[in-house]
Write a protein that holds these residues in place. Structure first.
Motif, PDB file in Angstrom:
ATOM      1  N   SER A   1       9.495   7.022   6.852  1.00 24.99           N
ATOM      2  CA  SER A   1       8.058   7.155   7.080  1.00 24.99           C
ATOM      3  C   SER A   1       7.713   6.502   8.645  1.00 24.99           C
ATOM      4  O   SER A   1       7.110   7.035   9.306  1.00 24.99           O
ATOM      5  N   PHE A   2       8.136   5.354   8.700  1.00 26.72           N
ATOM      6  CA  PHE A   2       7.854   4.591  10.021  1.00 26.72           C
ATOM      7  C   PHE A   2       8.519   5.427  11.117  1.00 26.72           C
ATOM      8  O   PHE A   2       7.976   5.565  12.148  1.00 26.72           O
ATOM      9  N   ARG A   3       9.959   5.838  11.048  1.00 28.34           N
ATOM     10  CA  ARG A   3      10.444   6.639  11.989  1.00 28.34           C
ATOM     11  C   ARG A   3       9.571   7.991  12.363  1.00 28.34           C
ATOM     12  O   ARG A   3       9.383   8.323  13.403  1.00 28.34           O
ATOM     13  N   PHE A   4       9.160   8.656  11.293  1.00 28.67           N
ATOM     14  CA  PHE A   4       8.440   9.816  11.410  1.00 28.67           C
ATOM     15  C   PHE A   4       7.323   9.542  12.327  1.00 28.67           C
ATOM     16  O   PHE A   4       6.815  10.444  13.245  1.00 28.67           O
ATOM     17  N   MET A   5       6.370   8.557  11.837  1.00 32.57           N
ATOM     18  CA  MET A   5       5.118   8.332  12.615  1.00 32.57           C
ATOM     19  C   MET A   5       5.285   7.908  13.964  1.00 32.57           C
ATOM     20  O   MET A   5       4.756   8.207  14.911  1.00 32.57           O
ATOM     21  N   LEU A   6       6.551   6.862  14.297  1.00 32.63           N
ATOM     22  CA  LEU A   6       6.743   6.599  15.476  1.00 32.63           C
ATOM     23  C   LEU A   6       7.239   7.890  16.399  1.00 32.63           C
ATOM     24  O   LEU A   6       6.866   7.927  17.503  1.00 32.63           O
ATOM     25  N   HIS A   7       8.182   8.555  15.982  1.00 35.45           N
ATOM     26  CA  HIS A   7       8.441   9.543  16.549  1.00 35.45           C
ATOM     27  C   HIS A   7       7.387  10.751  17.238  1.00 35.45           C
ATOM     28  O   HIS A   7       7.067  11.171  18.021  1.00 35.45           O
ATOM     29  N   ALA A   8       6.381  10.882  16.138  1.00 33.28           N
ATOM     30  CA  ALA A   8       5.083  11.593  16.327  1.00 33.28           C
ATOM     31  C   ALA A   8       4.320  10.906  17.620  1.00 33.28           C
ATOM     32  O   ALA A   8       3.740  11.780  18.289  1.00 33.28           O
ATOM     33  N   TYR A   9       4.198   9.547  17.425  1.00 30.73           N
ATOM     34  CA  TYR A   9       3.285   8.910  18.419  1.00 30.73           C
ATOM     35  C   TYR A   9       3.923   9.138  19.909  1.00 30.73           C
ATOM     36  O   TYR A   9       3.469   9.493  20.774  1.00 30.73           O
TER      37      TYR A   9
ATOM     38  N   ALA B   1       0.880  -1.343  -0.011  1.00 29.99           N
ATOM     39  CA  ALA B   1       0.170   0.017  -0.026  1.00 29.99           C
ATOM     40  C   ALA B   1       0.757   1.049  -0.070  1.00 29.99           C
ATOM     41  O   ALA B   1       0.314   2.486  -0.102  1.00 29.99           O
ATOM     42  N   PHE B   2       2.031   1.126   0.238  1.00 30.13           N
ATOM     43  CA  PHE B   2       3.050   2.386  -0.033  1.00 30.13           C
ATOM     44  C   PHE B   2       3.703   2.501  -1.151  1.00 30.13           C
ATOM     45  O   PHE B   2       4.888   2.254  -1.286  1.00 30.13           O
ATOM     46  N   GLY B   3       2.921   3.219  -2.152  1.00 35.86           N
ATOM     47  CA  GLY B   3       3.390   3.227  -3.688  1.00 35.86           C
ATOM     48  C   GLY B   3       4.199   4.490  -3.732  1.00 35.86           C
ATOM     49  O   GLY B   3       4.945   4.584  -4.879  1.00 35.86           O
ATOM     50  N   MET B   4       4.456   5.399  -3.096  1.00 33.58           N
ATOM     51  CA  MET B   4       5.079   6.532  -3.108  1.00 33.58           C
ATOM     52  C   MET B   4       6.306   6.347  -2.933  1.00 33.58           C
ATOM     53  O   MET B   4       7.134   5.547  -2.450  1.00 33.58           O
TER      54      MET B   4
END
Length: 188
Positions: free
Chosen positions: A170-178, A160-163
């Protein structure tokens, strides 16, 4: 009489390999017997059937994931939550069938699987307790991080991650935000 050289550990290791290759739901006794070079009835010397095999594989997978996360947390200098999250992602990528095996909640009467799952949850609670959350908030935080991690793994698995942006970034960004949100007082 069990075949010489075939024991439950060997059987579970082969089942784990098959699950990782084909998927947990595709795991079948006849395929396992073929992989081990035995007839299917020989497997019944070690397990009572496919449900027990899947249950034992789930216990093994939960224990393996717990050990992986414990090792990551012990190596982390400060940010154990990030370390275990990265280890979780690596585990799911390396062992997709075993990862799939641990996604269901244990049956209430399955004490062994429940105990293994509880150890995993307690590890995550212990690590997230450093964010100063109240007891109920810790459970919400555990559910939140599990949902975050599992959602990413699931979406990645189906392509699902076609970009073109780097998925790990992206994973690190999401994790950091959480985790930053948890450090700022969670959901309040």
């Amino acid at each position: 009489m069990p075949r010489i050289g075939l024991d439950r550990d060997t059987l579970l290791a082969a089942a784990a390999e098959l699950a990782d290759e084909r998927g947990f739901e595709a795991l079948a006794l006849n395929a396992l017997a073929l992989k081990l070079g035995v007839r299917s009835p020989s497997l019944y010397n070690h397990v009572s059937g496919l449900p027990e095999l899947r249950r034992l594989l789930a216990i093994r997978a939960v224990e393996r994931l717990t050990a992986t996360l414990e090792a990551a947390a012990s190596r982390a200098d400060e940010d154990a939550a990030s370390a275990i999250s990265l280890a979780y992602l690596a585990f799911a990528r390396a062992y997709p069938g075993q990862y799939e095996a641990i996604q269901r909640a244990p049956e209430p009467d399955d004490a062994d699987l429940q105990a293994a799952a509880d150890r995993l949850v307690q590890l995550i609670i212990r690590i997230l307790s450093g964010y100063g959350l109240a007891e109920d908030e810790l459970i919400h935080a555990v559910r939140g991080i599990r949902s975050l991690l599992h959602g990413f793994v699931s979406l990645e698995r189906i392509g699902a991650f076609g970009m073109p942006q780097d998925r790990d970034a992206s994973f690190r960004f999401m994790l950091h935000a959480y985790l930053y949100g948890l450090s700022r007082g969670g959901g309040e």
